[in-house]
Design an enzyme around this catalytic site. Structure first.
Site, mmCIF file in Angstrom:
data_model
loop_
_atom_site.group_PDB
_atom_site.id
_atom_site.type_symbol
_atom_site.label_atom_id
_atom_site.label_comp_id
_atom_site.label_asym_id
_atom_site.label_seq_id
_atom_site.Cartn_x
_atom_site.Cartn_y
_atom_site.Cartn_z
ATOM 1 N N ASP A 351 0.960 -1.270 0.033
ATOM 2 C CA ASP A 351 -0.135 0.012 -0.056
ATOM 3 C C ASP A 351 0.807 1.283 -0.073
ATOM 4 O O ASP A 351 1.740 1.315 0.813
ATOM 5 C CB ASP A 351 -0.894 0.009 1.158
ATOM 6 C CG ASP A 351 -1.604 1.031 1.309
ATOM 7 O OD1 ASP A 351 -2.659 1.323 0.590
ATOM 8 O OD2 ASP A 351 -1.743 1.891 2.285
ATOM 9 N N GLU A 387 1.894 -0.396 -4.893
ATOM 10 C CA GLU A 387 0.669 0.591 -5.251
ATOM 11 C C GLU A 387 1.664 1.809 -5.574
ATOM 12 O O GLU A 387 2.269 2.386 -4.695
ATOM 13 C CB GLU A 387 -0.231 0.666 -4.287
ATOM 14 C CG GLU A 387 -1.390 1.788 -4.726
ATOM 15 C CD GLU A 387 -2.250 2.237 -3.243
ATOM 16 O OE1 GLU A 387 -3.341 2.582 -3.662
ATOM 17 O OE2 GLU A 387 -1.825 2.327 -2.286
#
Length: 687
Positions: A351, A387
């Site tokens: 993330d 990401e």
């Protein structure tokens, strides 16, 4: 698991070791080790089986290199514990030690008890500024760490190691996937037992999934402000522990449940990828609670600016984990290796990965964090997905990472949506996305599988909602519609939200099927959001992070079987056409001519003028295989049109508009390309 109701807290210094962080059950006792470079004293607090009654509180006797450690004979697996760390309370210099606060071990492998919000969890006096000091004890409101062992007998010890060009990822939420599944035992729903149940695995296997990517399963906290509004931190991007699984997904505190689930997925040939949040924690900014890192050594574990009172935030969540510090970096690497070596997961999706690549001078793809992973023989061998953005300056880095990392490709998402929405001038961008986005990824010896292609993910509209809503509808989040993206590249096709109009419903279905087939048949790695294969809606909410209810739980009873059939056919065809998916962005030259040809509906190769024809809605990609087989992929975002086929007989393998999308036909000359459809034909290849 056994517990020890009457803890013996006498240390044996001859058996104490500082080299392994956290707890280690060995030699008929337990070794404890905690890193705090600025602490003056570290107290170990032991608790009974309930986790509520403290049985001993003793100072760890030894420290070297900032690692406080001690060995307690007689303790067993299952022992509950926490820490109190003494040191200066000097927020203006970054120190926030407060021994009145019970702290969770960053290396705790399991947790027992819930985090219950109370003002005593804060190091300062709530209602005052953060320079004040709070002397209330927080222990009764804190979860406790649990000493674990590693005696699980795996049915399968070897990793699956599915090739990237054969990988199909299914992004799912442990609870959301299972809470309303009619085939799952009621008592198991929302847990790992349900996640790995036969009905769920059978669905994924039939669909063609090879890897399930789970939204965060690390223990996380529900923000108090959400609880007060009757909401929760549903997605889980609010990490409390990087080692322990979230208790809400377990029927007990026993991590064996996670291992059993992973074992079952592996037996079915499905890899398990974890969405991990090493960029920040749930302690937030300086006004947040003192639960673990802040009270252990705030100035070490979090990034601060010149003003050390305030943490540096590139994540939009209040703090940024300081992975530039070697011991913090070690903790993250230890966590990753633990999940691979002990828990047997097959990979990670990082993330806000740009945050992890931030060095003193900004984003550095060759920086310490990713360099450490790349040289690690364990971690470099598993699936690694970034990401590739954060909210900081220079944080958008799609295409900016290095092998062996793959990346979420939001450019593919946006262009696929825009093409099928019938936006002008989308033929050229779509050819890029079908080729694996070479502009972004064809550099530094990176393969086409560097691009993880998707058209919807947990963050944003579901795929169905891109065809049912022009605007976001986030009122249920309690932020007056201010949250969530405004640029959704969506089109309600005539009515905002639900409708009984058969024409609109047919148009929505066709577009959903076409977009899923586009993802399935593009170079790169396809990723499907759980529920998109059958028309899951969130009623236009494009930021459902706080909705732990029917809005986000998959509605299996209303699953559209025609959508499932189309997605299944497209993914099966991807696997069937062996050489169609490659790693070279389709640039390989064959001895008898070009490997790739782009065709106009008139049957000729696309001209320069064609590529710039803003109104063109139909085109095809022809792939010439090394064995002489041809594949013709026709995309028609417009109205029904005739397409002139290359010479010879062609076998139709896929028509996303048909009731039976995988029905085989033999065609030649011209073919009618239905509106909003994807067609695949082969010549000389698999029948």
């Amino acid at each position: 698991m056994t517990t020890n109701p009457s803890a013996n807290a006498t240390f044996d210094t001859s058996l104490a070791r500082p080299d392994k962080m956290g707890t280690e059950a060995r030699d008929d006792g337990v070794n404890f080790a905690l890193f705090s470079n600025a602490a003056e004293k570290v107290e170990l607090c032991l608790y009974d089986e309930s986790g509520q009654n403290e049985t001993a509180r003793v100072a760890l006797p030894d420290m070297e290199g900032g690692v406080w450690h001690g060995f307690v004979p007689g303790l067993k697996i299952g022992q509950r514990y926490g820490y109190r760390v003494h040191g200066p309370y000097d927020p203006e210099n970054g120190d926030r030690f407060n021994p009145n606060k019970l702290l969770l071990d960053p290396y705790a492998r399991a947790l027992m008890g819930k985090l219950v919000w109370d003002d005593s969890l804060f190091g300062y006096q709530v209602g005052e500024d953060d320079l004040t000091f709070d002397d209330r004890d927080s222990a009764q409101f804190m979860p406790k760490g649990v000493v674990t062992g590693d005696d699980y007998q795996w049915d399968r010890n070897d990793a699956l190691r599915t090739r990237w060009d054969k990988t199909v990822i299914y992004e799912a939420h442990v609870k959301g996937l299972t809470m309303k599944h009619p085939g799952v035992v009621q008592a198991d729903r929302g847990t790992f037992a349900a996640l790995s149940s036969d009905p769920v695995i059978e669905h994924l296997t039939k669909l063609g999934v090879t890897a399930i990517e789970l939204l965060p399963i690390h223990a996380f906290a529900n923000d108090n402000y959400l609880i007060e509004k009757g909401l929760s931190n549903y997605w889980g991007y609010n990490t409390l522990s990087f080692f322990a699984p979230h208790q809400g997904y377990l029927k007990s505190w026993d991590i064996r449940e996670v291992k059993e689930a992973i074992d079952r997925f592996h037996a079915a040939g499905i890899e398990v990828i974890l969405d991990v949040v090493y960029n920040h924690t749930c302690e937030g900014n300086e006004m947040g609670p003192t639960l673990s890192f802040r009270g252990i050594d705030n100035a070490t574990y979090y990034m601060t600016g010149d003003d050390k009172r305030h943490v540096y935030d590139t994540t939009g969540t209040g703090n940024t984990l300081n992975v530039q510090h070697p011991m913090v970096l070690r903790m993250v690497m230890d966590s990753l290796r633990y999940w691979v070596e002990v828990m047997h997961v097959d990979g990670f999706r990082f993330d806000l990965a740009s945050t992890l690549a931030r060095e003193a001078d900004g984003f550095d793809r060759s920086g310490n964090f990713f360099a450490t992973i790349r040289q690690d023989p364990v971690l470099s061998a598993v699936k690694l997905i970034a990401e590739p953005w954060d909210i900081g300056h220079g944080g958008y880095q799609v295409g900016g990472f290095v092998w062996p990392f793959r990346e979420w490709n939001d450019k593919s998402r946006d262009d696929i949506r825009a093409f099928w929405r019938r936006d002008d001038s989308m033929i050229a961008p779509m050819s890029e996305r079908l080729s694996g986005s070479p502009v972004q990824f064809n550099h530094d010896n990176r393969p086409a599988t560097s691009s993880v292609n998707f058209v919807a993910a947990h963050d944003g509209f579901t795929l169905w909602d891109t065809t049912a809503y022009n605007d976001k509808h986030n009122d249920a989040n309690g932020e007056d519609g201010r949250d969530g993206h405004d640029n959704n590249i969506s089109d309600n096709l005539g009515t905002e939200g639900p409708t009984d109009d058969p024409a609109i419903l047919e148009a929505r279905k066709r577009r959903v099927k076409a977009m899923l087939a586009t993802v399935a048949l593009s170079q790169g790695v396809p990723m499907i959001l759980a529920g998109d294969e059958f028309g899951q809606t969130q009623q236009g909410n494009n930021n459902a992070y706080c909705q732990d209810n029917d809005l986000t739980w998959l509605d299996w009873d209303n699953a559209d079987q025609t959508l499932i059939a189309s997605a299944t056919a497209a993914l099966a065809l991807r696997q069937k056409l062996d050489e169609f998916i490659d790693t070279s962005f389709g640039n390989a030259e064959l001895s008898d001519g070009k490997a790739i040809r782009w065709l106009h509906a008139e049957g000729r190769e696309m001209s320069e003028d064609d590529w710039h024809d803003g109104g063109l809605r139909i085109f095809a990609k022809r792939v010439v295989m090394s064995g002489g087989a041809d594949v013709l992929l026709i995309l028609n975002a417009g109205d029904t049109a005739e397409f002139a086929l290359p010479e010879g007989d062609w076998a139709q393998q896929l028509d996303t508009s048909a009731n039976d999308p995988a029905a085989h036909l033999t065609v030649s000359g011209t073919i009618e390309a239905p509106w909003q459809s994807v067609l695949v034909l082969t010549q000389g290849g698999p029948a």
